[in-house]
Scaffold this motif. Sequence first.
Motif, short mmCIF file in Angstrom:
data_model
loop_
_atom_site.label_atom_id
_atom_site.label_comp_id
_atom_site.label_asym_id
_atom_site.label_seq_id
_atom_site.Cartn_x
_atom_site.Cartn_y
_atom_site.Cartn_z
N TRP A 102 0.83 -1.21 0.00
CA TRP A 102 0.00 0.00 0.00
C TRP A 102 0.86 1.25 0.00
O TRP A 102 0.54 2.24 -0.66
N ASN A 128 1.20 4.30 -2.74
CA ASN A 128 1.10 5.74 -2.43
C ASN A 128 2.35 6.50 -2.89
O ASN A 128 2.24 7.61 -3.42
N TRP A 138 -1.88 10.99 -0.77
CA TRP A 138 -2.34 9.78 -1.44
C TRP A 138 -2.85 8.75 -0.44
O TRP A 138 -3.74 7.94 -0.77
N VAL A 190 -6.43 7.32 -1.48
CA VAL A 190 -6.62 5.86 -1.58
C VAL A 190 -7.55 5.38 -0.48
O VAL A 190 -8.39 4.50 -0.68
#
Length: 200
Positions: free
Chosen positions: A31, A35, A49, A53
Amino acid sequence: MYRFLFYVIGLLILSFGVVLTIKADLGAGAWDALNVGLAKTVGFTVGTWVMIVGIVLIILNAVLLKKFPEIFALLTIVLIGTFVDFWLELVFKHWAPSGLFFRFGILIFGLIVISIGVALYLQTQFPLNPIDQFMMVLHQKLNVSIQAAKTLAELLALILAFFFNGPIGIGTVIITFLIGPLIQFFYPKCQTIFRRLQYR
């Protein structure tokens, strides 16, 4: 009071661990690689981000659970995004660890820190980080362990990170397959501490 303290400290620790794994420069968690990749290819900060997200995941989680989006989860991603930018843009902006063994040590330490942070703030039952909520949704929907659910979520993010040229490397593989077991390991220990403080 203890719940809120666990919540904020857990998120602060979590974001600190995230930045350590990014700074190790051996491949960030899936993850986080996503980002970082989005920040480099599109613009904005990594923390921004995290929030964007997170909003997408809030909507996805709501669809999977067939209920109204968890609006209060916005607080969690705003805090995490803010903390990530605090560590990355202010505290460690000019820090670039060198030496393979030292960077590897930073990566492993960061991974452990993330796991402790997640295990801590999950105790509070406050709004989850949408990534962790996604993990819990998979845990419930697929009837698998938290460890398995976390690993599945990380693999999905890994595919997305690849398409956005995120910093994928050996560190990403290590984090993807160890984050679930480590959270599983620390969760009951943090739960014991939380319950002892709660009932004092």
